[in-house]
Design a protein around this motif. Structure first.
Motif, mmCIF file in Angstrom:
data_model
loop_
_atom_site.group_PDB
_atom_site.id
_atom_site.type_symbol
_atom_site.label_atom_id
_atom_site.label_comp_id
_atom_site.label_asym_id
_atom_site.label_seq_id
_atom_site.Cartn_x
_atom_site.Cartn_y
_atom_site.Cartn_z
ATOM 1 N N ASN A 52 24.191 -3.268 40.968
ATOM 2 C CA ASN A 52 23.280 -4.407 41.133
ATOM 3 C C ASN A 52 21.802 -4.006 41.182
ATOM 4 O OD1 ASN A 52 24.955 -6.896 41.278
ATOM 5 N ND2 ASN A 52 25.903 -5.823 43.002
ATOM 6 N N GLY A 53 21.499 -2.764 40.838
ATOM 7 C CA GLY A 53 20.118 -2.307 40.863
ATOM 8 C C GLY A 53 19.258 -2.853 39.745
ATOM 9 N N LEU A 54 19.887 -3.511 38.766
ATOM 10 C CA LEU A 54 19.125 -4.120 37.671
ATOM 11 C C LEU A 54 19.194 -5.643 37.725
ATOM 12 C CD1 LEU A 54 20.098 -1.725 34.722
ATOM 13 C CD2 LEU A 54 17.944 -1.793 36.003
ATOM 14 N N SER A 55 19.469 -6.164 38.894
ATOM 15 C CA SER A 55 19.475 -7.613 39.058
ATOM 16 C C SER A 55 18.072 -8.161 38.811
ATOM 17 C CB SER A 55 19.941 -7.986 40.469
ATOM 18 O OG SER A 55 21.272 -7.540 40.672
ATOM 19 N N VAL A 109 14.352 -6.172 39.265
ATOM 20 C CA VAL A 109 13.517 -5.788 38.128
ATOM 21 C C VAL A 109 12.179 -6.506 38.195
ATOM 22 C CG1 VAL A 109 13.310 -5.811 35.618
ATOM 23 C CG2 VAL A 109 15.514 -5.265 36.675
ATOM 24 N N SER A 110 12.215 -7.793 38.561
ATOM 25 C CA SER A 110 10.975 -8.564 38.663
ATOM 26 C C SER A 110 10.072 -7.996 39.744
ATOM 27 C CB SER A 110 11.299 -10.031 38.972
ATOM 28 O OG SER A 110 10.122 -10.781 39.143
ATOM 29 N N GLU A 111 10.656 -7.604 40.860
ATOM 30 C CA GLU A 111 9.870 -7.005 41.944
ATOM 31 C C GLU A 111 9.233 -5.703 41.487
ATOM 32 O OE1 GLU A 111 10.454 -5.271 46.478
ATOM 33 O OE2 GLU A 111 12.169 -6.037 45.348
ATOM 34 N N ARG A 112 9.980 -4.920 40.722
ATOM 35 C CA ARG A 112 9.428 -3.660 40.209
ATOM 36 C C ARG A 112 8.237 -3.943 39.301
ATOM 37 N NH1 ARG A 112 11.249 1.247 42.525
ATOM 38 N NH2 ARG A 112 13.201 0.684 43.518
ATOM 39 N N GLN A 161 13.256 4.133 33.665
ATOM 40 C CA GLN A 161 14.531 3.506 33.995
ATOM 41 C C GLN A 161 15.110 2.775 32.785
ATOM 42 O OE1 GLN A 161 16.544 3.394 37.169
ATOM 43 N NE2 GLN A 161 17.726 3.050 35.316
ATOM 44 N N ARG A 162 14.262 2.072 32.057
ATOM 45 C CA ARG A 162 14.730 1.345 30.875
ATOM 46 C C ARG A 162 15.233 2.314 29.812
ATOM 47 N NH1 ARG A 162 12.179 -3.834 27.719
ATOM 48 N NH2 ARG A 162 13.608 -3.759 25.934
ATOM 49 N N ARG A 163 14.518 3.405 29.600
ATOM 50 C CA ARG A 163 14.942 4.373 28.584
ATOM 51 C C ARG A 163 16.319 4.938 28.889
ATOM 52 N NH1 ARG A 163 9.319 7.798 27.520
ATOM 53 N NH2 ARG A 163 8.369 6.304 26.071
ATOM 54 N N MET A 164 16.601 5.185 30.168
ATOM 55 C CA MET A 164 17.915 5.722 30.491
ATOM 56 C C MET A 164 19.013 4.690 30.265
ATOM 57 S SD MET A 164 19.795 7.277 33.730
ATOM 58 C CE MET A 164 20.659 5.738 33.671
ATOM 59 N N VAL A 165 18.731 3.435 30.625
ATOM 60 C CA VAL A 165 19.704 2.367 30.390
ATOM 61 C C VAL A 165 19.989 2.239 28.891
ATOM 62 C CG1 VAL A 165 20.125 -0.112 30.572
ATOM 63 C CG2 VAL A 165 19.079 1.119 32.486
ATOM 64 N N GLU A 166 18.947 2.294 28.080
ATOM 65 C CA GLU A 166 19.118 2.196 26.627
ATOM 66 C C GLU A 166 19.880 3.391 26.068
ATOM 67 O OE1 GLU A 166 15.075 -0.384 25.536
ATOM 68 O OE2 GLU A 166 15.036 1.805 25.463
ATOM 69 N N SER A 167 19.773 4.554 26.726
ATOM 70 C CA SER A 167 20.454 5.756 26.248
ATOM 71 C C SER A 167 21.939 5.774 26.611
ATOM 72 C CB SER A 167 19.788 7.004 26.838
ATOM 73 O OG SER A 167 18.447 7.117 26.425
ATOM 74 N N LEU A 176 22.833 -8.471 33.348
ATOM 75 C CA LEU A 176 22.576 -7.350 32.441
ATOM 76 C C LEU A 176 22.447 -7.837 30.998
ATOM 77 C CD1 LEU A 176 25.052 -4.731 33.970
ATOM 78 C CD2 LEU A 176 22.553 -4.620 34.018
ATOM 79 N N THR A 177 23.252 -8.827 30.642
ATOM 80 C CA THR A 177 23.164 -9.399 29.299
ATOM 81 C C THR A 177 21.797 -10.047 29.087
ATOM 82 O OG1 THR A 177 25.552 -9.796 29.223
ATOM 83 C CG2 THR A 177 24.178 -11.057 27.698
ATOM 84 N N GLN A 178 21.338 -10.790 30.077
ATOM 85 C CA GLN A 178 20.035 -11.437 29.968
ATOM 86 C C GLN A 178 18.897 -10.422 29.954
ATOM 87 O OE1 GLN A 178 19.606 -14.490 32.931
ATOM 88 N NE2 GLN A 178 21.374 -15.665 32.203
ATOM 89 N N LEU A 179 19.054 -9.330 30.678
ATOM 90 C CA LEU A 179 18.032 -8.282 30.688
ATOM 91 C C LEU A 179 17.857 -7.707 29.291
ATOM 92 C CD1 LEU A 179 16.112 -6.601 32.487
ATOM 93 C CD2 LEU A 179 18.028 -5.010 32.851
ATOM 94 N N GLY A 180 18.988 -7.496 28.586
ATOM 95 C CA GLY A 180 18.935 -7.108 27.188
ATOM 96 C C GLY A 180 18.587 -5.659 26.907
ATOM 97 N N TRP A 181 18.695 -4.797 27.891
ATOM 98 C CA TRP A 181 18.344 -3.393 27.676
ATOM 99 C C TRP A 181 19.463 -2.612 26.993
ATOM 100 C CZ3 TRP A 181 15.625 -1.655 32.889
ATOM 101 C CH2 TRP A 181 14.403 -2.334 32.999
ATOM 102 N N ASN A 182 20.689 -3.092 27.111
ATOM 103 C CA ASN A 182 21.825 -2.412 26.490
ATOM 104 C C ASN A 182 22.907 -3.461 26.219
ATOM 105 O OD1 ASN A 182 24.251 -0.842 26.020
ATOM 106 N ND2 ASN A 182 23.221 0.917 26.932
ATOM 107 N N PRO A 183 23.364 -3.596 24.964
ATOM 108 C CA PRO A 183 24.343 -4.643 24.641
ATOM 109 C C PRO A 183 25.780 -4.286 25.023
ATOM 110 C CG PRO A 183 23.821 -3.400 22.669
ATOM 111 C CD PRO A 183 22.932 -2.857 23.757
ATOM 112 N N ARG A 184 26.032 -3.026 25.377
ATOM 113 C CA ARG A 184 27.410 -2.581 25.662
ATOM 114 C C ARG A 184 27.649 -2.665 27.174
ATOM 115 N NH1 ARG A 184 24.916 0.270 22.120
ATOM 116 N NH2 ARG A 184 24.222 1.797 23.660
#
Length: 331
Positions: free
Chosen positions: A65-68, A72-75, A88-94, A109-117
Motif C-alpha cells: 500500500n505504499g503507492l496508494s 503518492v500525492s503527499e510525496r 521510486q517510479r523508475r524502480m516500479v517501471e523496472s 496501482l492501475t490508476q497510477l499507471g506506472w506499471n501495467p503488470r
C-alpha cells in the motif's frame, strides 16, 4: 529458483510477510534470479534492487500500500516532485510485476499507471481470507511466470547454439546439413528454449529439428505456460512468403524470429531466382538492409553462403538488428 527479499526490517507487518514467503526457501549464494522488493520510499533498498537488476535479476515488487494515491500525492506535495519520486517510479517501471494485496490496491496501482503488470495476492499476515500456504503458492506462481517471460535473455550459450542447430535441421529436414554435435542442456534450459520458440511461433520448426537431430527433449506443453508479454505483442506471422515480401515486412518492423525462419526457407527454394530478387530489392531500396539481414541468417538459422544471392554485411546496423531481434519479447 533463487529469490532475494529486500524489505524494511523496522516494519513488523512487512517483516512477517517476508518470513511467511521465505518458509521452505533454500538458502543460496551468488546472483539471485528474482529480487522481491517489499515496501516503498527506501532508497537503500531501491539501490540494492537496481544493482541486482543490472546484473540480470528480475524484480518483483509488493508495495504494501505504499503507492496508494494519498501517499503518492503527499510525496508530490512535500517533496515537490523531487528525486525521491523519480527513483521510486523508475524502480516500479523496472519491475516485471507489481503484487497488490487486494482489489482496492490493485485499482490504485492501475490508476497510477506506472506499471501495467499487476497481480493480486492476498496477504495471510493481515487477513484470514487466504491461508499462508496459498499466499506462498500464488507468489511462487508469479515468480515462475516472471522466469518464463522473455526467456531468450536467460538462455545459456549452449541453449542458443542448440536452437540455431534445431532451426537449421527443422528447416532443411536433413541432419547432414547441420555440422557438429548438439550441446546437452538441462530440462530448465529446454523449457526456456521451447517457451521462446512458442512465443516466436517457431515451435513446430524446433520440434521437427529435434526429431531430425535424433534428440530427446522433455515433454513441455508450452501453450499452458503463463508468461508476461509486451503490451503490443501479437503472435508473429509472415503474410508474404516471397523473399521480397518478407524483407519488406522485416524492414517495416518489428523484426521477429519467425521472419528469419521464413526468409531462410524462401532462399532455399529450388525455384529461387537470385538475379530477379536482387533487382527487385534494389529497386525498392532494400538491398543493403537485406545484406544486413543475411548476416543474421548466418548466425541464427546457419544459412549457408551458397544460398545467399549477395554477400552479407556485419556492421553497426547489423548489430542494431541483432538487438531488435533480442528485444522483441522484452517488456
Amino acid at each position: 529458483m533463487k529469490t532475494l527479499h529486500l524489505y524494511p526490517a523496522d516494519d513488523p507487518l512487512i517483516a512477517a510477510h517476508v518470513a511467511l514467503l521465505q518458509e521452505g526457501e533454500e538458502p543460496f549464494s551468488g546472483q539471485p534470479d528474482i529480487v522481491h522488493v517489499h515496501g516503498c520510499w527506501r532508497y537503500n533498498i531501491v539501490r540494492q534492487a537496481m544493482r541486482a537488476h543490472r546484473q540480470g535479476a528480475r524484480i518483483v515488487m509488493t508495495p504494501h500500500n505504499g503507492l496508494s494515491p494519498w501517499i503518492v500525492s503527499e510525496r508530490r506535495m512535500t517533496e515537490k516532485l523531487s528525486k525521491t519520486l523519480l527513483w521510486q517510479r523508475r524502480m516500479v517501471e523496472s519491475a516485471y510485476v507489481i503484487i497488490a494485496q487486494g482489489p482496492m490496491e490493485s485499482e490504485a496501482l492501475t490508476q497510477l499507471g506506472w506499471n501495467p503488470r499487476i497481480e493480486t495476492i492476498r496477504n495471510a499476515v493481515v487477513t484470514n481470507s487466504i491461508t499462508p500456504e496459498a499466499t506462498r503458492r500464488h507468489t511462487l506462481e508469479v515468480y515462475r511466470k516472471v522466469l518464463d517471460s522473455n526467456t531468450i535473455e536467460l538462455m545459456s550459450d549452449d541453449s542458443r547454439r542448440l536452437m540455431t542447430m534445431l532451426l537449421k535441421a527443422g528447416i532443411t529436414g536433413d541432419r547432414r546439413w547441420v555440422a557438429g554435435e548438439a550441446p546437452d542442456i538441462s530440462e530448465t534450459e529446454w523449457r526456456r528454449l521451447l517457451v521462446y520458440a512458442d512465443h516466436e511461433n517457431v515451435r513446430t520448426v524446433i520440434d521437427r529439428g529435434t526429431h531430425v537431430m535424433g534428440l530427446r527433449a522433455p515433454y513441455i506443453e508450452t501453450a499452458q505456460i503463463k508468461s508476461y508479454l509486451p503490451t503490443d505483442y501479437q503472435l508473429p506471422k509472415v503474410d508474404n512468403h516471397t523473399v521480397e515480401g518478407i524483407v519488406s515486412e522485416m524492414h517495416h518492423g518489428p523484426l521477429t524470429l519467425r521472419q528469419i525462419v521464413e526468409l531462410d526457407r524462401a532462399l532455399r527454394r529450388p525455384d529461387a531466382d537470385d538475379e530477379r530478387m536482387v533487382d527487385e530489392l534494389t529497386e525498392k531500396r532494400l538491398i543493403r538492409y537485406f545484406r544486413h539481414v543475411l548476416q543474421l541468417l548466418k548466425e541464427v538459422t546457419l544459412l549457408d553462403e551458397g544460398f545467399m544471392p549477395v554477400d552479407a554485411i556485419d556492421d553497426k546496423q547489423t548489430e542494431k538488428l541483432r538487438r531488435q531481434l533480442l528485444a522483441h519479447l522484452r517488456i
